[in-house]
Design a protein around this motif. Structure first.
Motif, mmCIF file in Angstrom:
data_model
loop_
_atom_site.group_PDB
_atom_site.id
_atom_site.type_symbol
_atom_site.label_atom_id
_atom_site.label_comp_id
_atom_site.label_asym_id
_atom_site.label_seq_id
_atom_site.Cartn_x
_atom_site.Cartn_y
_atom_site.Cartn_z
ATOM 1 N N SER A 25 6.270 19.361 4.262
ATOM 2 C CA SER A 25 7.241 20.395 4.544
ATOM 3 C C SER A 25 6.542 21.499 5.313
ATOM 4 N N GLY A 26 7.325 22.349 5.950
ATOM 5 C CA GLY A 26 6.750 23.418 6.744
ATOM 6 C C GLY A 26 6.956 23.138 8.221
ATOM 7 N N ARG A 27 5.902 23.086 8.969
ATOM 8 C CA ARG A 27 5.999 22.837 10.399
ATOM 9 C C ARG A 27 6.435 21.402 10.676
ATOM 10 N N THR A 28 6.907 21.174 11.859
ATOM 11 C CA THR A 28 7.497 19.882 12.217
ATOM 12 C C THR A 28 6.516 18.736 11.972
ATOM 13 N N PHE A 29 6.911 17.863 11.088
ATOM 14 C CA PHE A 29 6.055 16.757 10.653
ATOM 15 C C PHE A 29 5.657 15.866 11.817
ATOM 16 N N SER A 30 6.560 15.614 12.716
ATOM 17 C CA SER A 30 6.293 14.644 13.775
ATOM 18 C C SER A 30 5.241 15.118 14.767
ATOM 19 N N PHE A 31 4.832 16.387 14.689
ATOM 20 C CA PHE A 31 3.797 16.891 15.589
ATOM 21 C C PHE A 31 2.397 16.521 15.119
ATOM 22 N N PHE A 32 2.280 16.006 13.897
ATOM 23 C CA PHE A 32 0.970 15.857 13.290
ATOM 24 C C PHE A 32 0.530 14.403 13.131
ATOM 25 N N TYR A 33 -0.765 14.202 13.395
ATOM 26 C CA TYR A 33 -1.411 13.000 12.899
ATOM 27 C C TYR A 33 -1.472 13.110 11.372
ATOM 28 N N MET A 34 -1.325 11.986 10.696
ATOM 29 C CA MET A 34 -1.391 11.977 9.248
ATOM 30 C C MET A 34 -2.456 10.995 8.780
ATOM 31 N N GLY A 35 -3.156 11.377 7.733
ATOM 32 C CA GLY A 35 -4.221 10.518 7.236
ATOM 33 C C GLY A 35 -4.253 10.465 5.724
ATOM 34 N N TRP A 36 -4.877 9.419 5.229
ATOM 35 C CA TRP A 36 -5.172 9.291 3.802
ATOM 36 C C TRP A 36 -6.684 9.232 3.622
ATOM 37 N N PHE A 37 -7.139 9.944 2.615
ATOM 38 C CA PHE A 37 -8.538 9.953 2.221
ATOM 39 C C PHE A 37 -8.599 9.675 0.725
ATOM 40 N N ARG A 38 -9.791 9.385 0.243
ATOM 41 C CA ARG A 38 -9.951 9.194 -1.203
ATOM 42 C C ARG A 38 -11.318 9.688 -1.654
ATOM 43 N N VAL A 48 -9.623 6.821 4.662
ATOM 44 C CA VAL A 48 -8.992 5.547 4.325
ATOM 45 C C VAL A 48 -8.191 5.005 5.509
ATOM 46 N N ALA A 49 -7.281 5.826 6.031
ATOM 47 C CA ALA A 49 -6.434 5.370 7.130
ATOM 48 C C ALA A 49 -5.774 6.570 7.783
ATOM 49 N N ASP A 50 -5.367 6.404 9.046
ATOM 50 C CA ASP A 50 -4.551 7.431 9.667
ATOM 51 C C ASP A 50 -3.571 6.813 10.648
ATOM 52 N N ILE A 51 -2.628 7.656 11.088
ATOM 53 C CA ILE A 51 -1.550 7.194 11.939
ATOM 54 C C ILE A 51 -1.156 8.322 12.877
ATOM 55 N N ASN A 52 -0.823 7.979 14.122
ATOM 56 C CA ASN A 52 -0.496 9.021 15.087
ATOM 57 C C ASN A 52 0.977 9.427 14.971
ATOM 58 N N TRP A 53 1.378 10.301 15.905
ATOM 59 C CA TRP A 53 2.709 10.894 15.807
ATOM 60 C C TRP A 53 3.827 9.853 15.816
ATOM 61 N N SER A 54 3.655 8.871 16.697
ATOM 62 C CA SER A 54 4.751 7.934 16.949
ATOM 63 C C SER A 54 4.556 6.589 16.276
ATOM 64 N N TYR A 94 -6.525 9.975 -4.322
ATOM 65 C CA TYR A 94 -6.112 9.782 -2.934
ATOM 66 C C TYR A 94 -5.426 11.039 -2.419
ATOM 67 N N TYR A 95 -5.865 11.475 -1.250
ATOM 68 C CA TYR A 95 -5.367 12.689 -0.643
ATOM 69 C C TYR A 95 -4.687 12.397 0.687
ATOM 70 N N CYS A 96 -3.622 13.108 0.915
ATOM 71 C CA CYS A 96 -2.931 13.081 2.184
ATOM 72 C C CYS A 96 -3.404 14.278 2.995
ATOM 73 N N SER A 97 -3.499 14.097 4.304
ATOM 74 C CA SER A 97 -3.944 15.192 5.149
ATOM 75 C C SER A 97 -3.298 15.095 6.514
ATOM 76 N N SER A 98 -3.331 16.207 7.256
ATOM 77 C CA SER A 98 -2.728 16.211 8.577
ATOM 78 C C SER A 98 -3.587 16.988 9.563
ATOM 79 N N LYS A 99 -3.436 16.626 10.819
ATOM 80 C CA LYS A 99 -4.135 17.314 11.898
ATOM 81 C C LYS A 99 -3.258 17.264 13.136
ATOM 82 N N VAL A 100 -3.613 18.083 14.125
ATOM 83 C CA VAL A 100 -2.719 18.212 15.275
ATOM 84 C C VAL A 100 -3.023 17.221 16.388
#
Length: 119
Positions: A25-38, A48-54, A94-100
């Motif tokens: 929640s907060g800023r537009t989710f689709s602008f961010f790369y998303m990742g999982w760490f542990r 662990v893994a990450d995924i780009n905007w699209s 397991y942690y979720c994280s985001s970057k631009v």
């Protein structure tokens, strides 16, 4: 600012499966790369893994490739981690994280969800 909340952790036997979710929640989710760490007890946090905007690009740690799958639903502001063939060594928080962007640091983090795999 982005708020991330993980869910879906729990106790599972070796060979079992879990699906982790991370709601943003907060800023537009689709602008961010998303990742999982542990982070396992006594060890440093690891990627662990990450995924780009699209969802056209994903990457995985060697230790989980072929067993875990990351995906995202931009309409639901949620990223998922499907974990199959779980092993005791997958036990961690397991942690979720985001970057631009792909070459920027992860800047927003969730509180984590515990995954325990029993042998």
């Amino acid at each position: 600012q982005v708020q991330l909340v993980e869910s879906g952790g729990g106790l599972v036997q070796t060979g079992g499966s879990l699906r982790l979710s991370c709601a943003a929640s907060g800023r537009t989710f689709s602008f961010f790369y998303m990742g999982w760490f542990r982070q396992a007890p006594g060890k440093e946090r690891e990627f662990v893994a990450d995924i780009n905007w699209s969802s056209t690009s994903t990457s995985y740690a060697d230790t989980v490739r072929g067993r875990f799958t990351i995906s995202r639903d931009n309409a639901r502001n949620t990223v998922y981690l499907y974990m199959n063939s779980l092993k005791p060594e997958d036990t961690a928080v397991y942690y979720c994280s985001s970057k631009v962007g792909p070459n920027t640091p992860y800047i927003y983090w969730g509180q984590g969800t515990q995954v325990t795999v029993s042998s």
